[in-house]
Design an enzyme around this catalytic site. Sequence first.
Site, PDB file in Angstrom:
ATOM      1  N   ASP A 182      -2.686   6.458  -3.178  1.00  0.00           N
ATOM      2  CA  ASP A 182      -1.512   5.756  -2.648  1.00  0.00           C
ATOM      3  C   ASP A 182      -1.076   4.594  -3.540  1.00  0.00           C
ATOM      4  O   ASP A 182      -1.612   4.392  -4.634  1.00  0.00           O
ATOM      5  CB  ASP A 182      -1.767   5.274  -1.220  1.00  0.00           C
ATOM      6  CG  ASP A 182      -2.755   4.115  -1.160  1.00  0.00           C
ATOM      7  OD1 ASP A 182      -3.616   4.035  -2.058  1.00  0.00           O
ATOM      8  OD2 ASP A 182      -2.659   3.306  -0.221  1.00  0.00           O
TER       9      ASP A 182
ATOM     10  N   ASP B  21      -6.173   2.712  -2.828  1.00  0.00           N
ATOM     11  CA  ASP B  21      -7.358   2.763  -1.976  1.00  0.00           C
ATOM     12  C   ASP B  21      -7.430   4.042  -1.139  1.00  0.00           C
ATOM     13  O   ASP B  21      -8.453   4.335  -0.542  1.00  0.00           O
ATOM     14  CB  ASP B  21      -7.484   1.503  -1.088  1.00  0.00           C
ATOM     15  CG  ASP B  21      -6.261   1.237  -0.244  1.00  0.00           C
ATOM     16  OD1 ASP B  21      -5.284   2.020  -0.327  1.00  0.00           O
ATOM     17  OD2 ASP B  21      -6.263   0.237   0.497  1.00  0.00           O
ATOM     18  N   ARG B  22      -6.341   4.815  -1.107  1.00  0.00           N
ATOM     19  CA  ARG B  22      -6.386   6.062  -0.339  1.00  0.00           C
ATOM     20  C   ARG B  22      -6.585   7.263  -1.255  1.00  0.00           C
ATOM     21  O   ARG B  22      -6.263   7.199  -2.450  1.00  0.00           O
ATOM     22  CB  ARG B  22      -5.068   6.281   0.417  1.00  0.00           C
ATOM     23  CG  ARG B  22      -4.819   5.266   1.484  1.00  0.00           C
ATOM     24  CD  ARG B  22      -3.613   5.666   2.294  1.00  0.00           C
ATOM     25  NE  ARG B  22      -3.358   4.671   3.308  1.00  0.00           N
ATOM     26  CZ  ARG B  22      -2.704   4.907   4.441  1.00  0.00           C
ATOM     27  NH1 ARG B  22      -2.203   6.110   4.662  1.00  0.00           N
ATOM     28  NH2 ARG B  22      -2.528   3.954   5.323  1.00  0.00           N
TER      29      ARG B  22
ATOM     30  N   LYS C 268     -11.511   0.496   0.868  1.00  0.00           N
ATOM     31  CA  LYS C 268     -11.570   1.924   0.637  1.00  0.00           C
ATOM     32  C   LYS C 268     -11.167   2.164  -0.815  1.00  0.00           C
ATOM     33  O   LYS C 268     -10.539   1.309  -1.436  1.00  0.00           O
ATOM     34  CB  LYS C 268     -10.686   2.684   1.618  1.00  0.00           C
ATOM     35  CG  LYS C 268      -9.237   2.238   1.716  1.00  0.00           C
ATOM     36  CD  LYS C 268      -8.572   2.933   2.898  1.00  0.00           C
ATOM     37  CE  LYS C 268      -7.085   2.677   2.951  1.00  0.00           C
ATOM     38  NZ  LYS C 268      -6.719   1.559   3.830  1.00  0.00           N
TER      39      LYS C 268
ATOM     40  N   SER D 143       0.790  -1.231   0.000  1.00  0.00           N
ATOM     41  CA  SER D 143       0.000   0.000   0.000  1.00  0.00           C
ATOM     42  C   SER D 143       0.820   1.278   0.000  1.00  0.00           C
ATOM     43  O   SER D 143       1.554   1.531  -0.939  1.00  0.00           O
ATOM     44  CB  SER D 143      -0.951  -0.037   1.189  1.00  0.00           C
ATOM     45  OG  SER D 143      -1.854   1.014   1.107  1.00  0.00           O
ATOM     46  N   HIS D 144       0.723   2.053   1.073  1.00  0.00           N
ATOM     47  CA  HIS D 144       1.375   3.369   1.102  1.00  0.00           C
ATOM     48  C   HIS D 144       2.858   3.261   1.445  1.00  0.00           C
ATOM     49  O   HIS D 144       3.551   4.270   1.478  1.00  0.00           O
ATOM     50  CB  HIS D 144       0.679   4.270   2.114  1.00  0.00           C
ATOM     51  CG  HIS D 144       0.713   3.723   3.508  1.00  0.00           C
ATOM     52  ND1 HIS D 144      -0.078   2.670   3.904  1.00  0.00           N
ATOM     53  CD2 HIS D 144       1.464   4.053   4.573  1.00  0.00           C
ATOM     54  CE1 HIS D 144       0.173   2.391   5.166  1.00  0.00           C
ATOM     55  NE2 HIS D 144       1.103   3.205   5.602  1.00  0.00           N
TER      56      HIS D 144
ATOM     57  N   ASP E  25      -1.540   1.377  -3.689  1.00  0.00           N
ATOM     58  CA  ASP E  25      -2.511   0.415  -4.207  1.00  0.00           C
ATOM     59  C   ASP E  25      -3.858   1.041  -4.556  1.00  0.00           C
ATOM     60  O   ASP E  25      -4.817   0.326  -4.857  1.00  0.00           O
ATOM     61  CB  ASP E  25      -2.693  -0.751  -3.227  1.00  0.00           C
ATOM     62  CG  ASP E  25      -3.246  -0.285  -1.884  1.00  0.00           C
ATOM     63  OD1 ASP E  25      -3.004   0.867  -1.511  1.00  0.00           O
ATOM     64  OD2 ASP E  25      -3.924  -1.096  -1.211  1.00  0.00           O
TER      65      ASP E  25
END
Length: 543
Positions: free
Chosen positions: A277, A281-282, A376, A113-114, A279
Site C-alpha cells: 500500500d 505496511d500492507r 505491520k 497509507s492506503h 506507506d
Amino acid sequence: MTIRTIATQPIDGQKPGTSGLRKKTRVFMQSHFLENFVQATLDAIGGAEGKTFVLGGDGRYFSPQVAQVILRMCAANGAAKVIVGQNALLSTPAASHLIRLNKTDGGFIMSASHNPGGLDEDFGLKFNMANGGPAPESVTDAIHQATTRITEYRVLEAHDVDLARIGATRLGDMAVEVVDPVTDYANLMETLFDFPKLRDMFAAGFRMRFDAMCAITGPYATEILERRLGAHEGTVVNGTPLPDFGGMHPDPNPTWAKDLMDVMFAADGPDFGAASDGDGDRNMVVGKNTYVSPSDSLAVLAANAYLAPGYRGGIAGVARSMPTSAAADRVAEALGVAAFETPTGWKFFGNLLDAGKVTLCGEESFGTGSDHVREKDGLWAVLLWLNVLAERGQTVAEILADHWAQYGRNYYSRHDYEALPVDQASAMVDGLRTRLAELPGTEAEGMEIAAADDFAYTDPVDGSVSRGQGLRVSFTDGSRFVIRLSGTGTEGATLRLYLERYVAGPGGLDLDVQEALAPVAMAAERLAGIRGTSGREGPDVIT
Ligand code: VG1
Ligand code: CO
C-alpha cells in the site's frame, strides 16, 4: 535564526483515528492546521527538549512542505536531532525500524497509507513512540486534548533543509541527519530471511511480480528483490513513488490491485505475486491462480515461520485484530502458544510485542508483521512467504490446500459500504447495538445466534480498556459477522461488514468464498439492514 511563537486557536477535527490523523489534503493545508497538530503532539509527549526523532513518509503530495514545517517546529521546540529519510521518504516499517535502531524518542510518519494522495485526496500524520510503534490510545487522546486547548506554537524562522543530500547538517541548534531510506531496512531483512536460498530460487527460474502501486515500497522492493535477490529486472512494477500514486488507489486488494490479479490469473502467470500500500505496511499475496486472504496468510505464516532463519526458534504467540478470522488461533493452539484478540489498529499490538507475548501479528486488512519492528510490514510478509515457498518447494495453492486439510478452513470476506451519510451509518450500528442483548438464542436465516456483544478489550499488559471496538454476532455453528465503522476514512462513513464461517473438512474446503458466506451475509442483512437502509445494492469493495 529566530524562534517565533505564533498565536493560534484550537481547530476542530484533530482527533487521530485508527492510524493517525487523516484528512483531505486541503484541510491539512489550511492555515495553522498542521502546526497546531504538530505542536499538540510535541506537548502531549512531554515536549521535544533534547529529544531525537525520525521523520519520513510515503512521498504523497504535500509531504515535502510538511517535512520542512516539522523540522522547523522540532528545532524551535528544542529537539536535539531529527533523522530524516532522503527526500523525506520512509516506508512505515522502515520508519519504525529507524526509531528502534537509533534508540530515538519516536517519529513522525507522513502518510494516509492506503488512501489516495494528491491535492484533492488525502494526507495524514502519525506519531510513533520510542518502541517504534504507533502512539497508544492514551497518547492519541492526550494529543487530541492538546489540540482543543492550544493557544500558540513555536517555529524556527529558517531556510528549507536540503533533504535530497544524504549526510549531517544543522537547523539552528538541532542536528539533522539525512539517511538513505532503504539500506538499514534491507539489512534488517537479510538478518531474518535466507537470502542465499532465495537467490537460488530466483536463479532457478522462479518468477514473481511485485506491484508497488506507485507508492513507497518501490525503492525497497527493487533493492531487495531485484538487486539483492537477483529477481529479473521488471519484477517490480509501478516502482517509482509518485505524489499522487499515478492516480491509483494504493490499497493492495483484489479490487484496487486488479492488474496484478489479472496477471496472476492469466495462463502464463508468474509463480508468485504481491502488492503493497501507500506507506508499505500492507501486503496482498497471490499465487498462480490463487488468492490468499489476509487472515489465511497470517495463519500460514504462523504455522511456517520456523522455516525462516529469524524465527527458527519458534514463535511466542500470535495476535490478530478481532475482525480477523480465527484461522491463526487454530495454528496457535496446535503450536501450543498463546493467541490474542485485539481491537482494530496496529497500536494495540505494541504492548504484546514489547512484552514478548507474541511474535507474529496480523489484521484482515492485508496487514501482517512480527516483533522485528512495531508496525505491520508489507515486504517482510512477502519475504517470509518467499522463504516458506523456497523451503517447502510447493506452490501457493498447494500450501493453502495442505493448511486447510490440517486445520480446516475459515471462509472469510469483508464487505465495505463506502461514503455513507455519517448519520445513517451511525444509526445502523447504534440500532443493532441496542438489540445485541436480546439476540442470543434467536434465529436468523435458520442459524441460531450463540452470542452478541460490542467488543471491549482489556490490554493484558497495562490493563487499559478500549470499548466500542465493533459489534460481533456469532452463531452456534461457529459462523459470525462483525460490523464496525472505519476510522481511517476522510469522507462520510465507511461501514465494514466482516463475514466468517468455519468448515472443518475434509469435505467442503473448496467452496466459492462468497457462496460459502452467503447465509451469514443474509443473516447480517436481516439483523442490521445495511442494504435496506442505505439503498445500496451491494458493497463497494469486497475483499
Ligand atoms: C483500516 C483497517 C485496519 C488498519 C488501518 C490502518 O482501519 O481496517 O485494520 O489497521 O486501516 O491501516 P479502519 O478503521 O478504516 O477499518 V493502514 O495500512 O491504512 O495505516
Ligand atoms: Co498502510
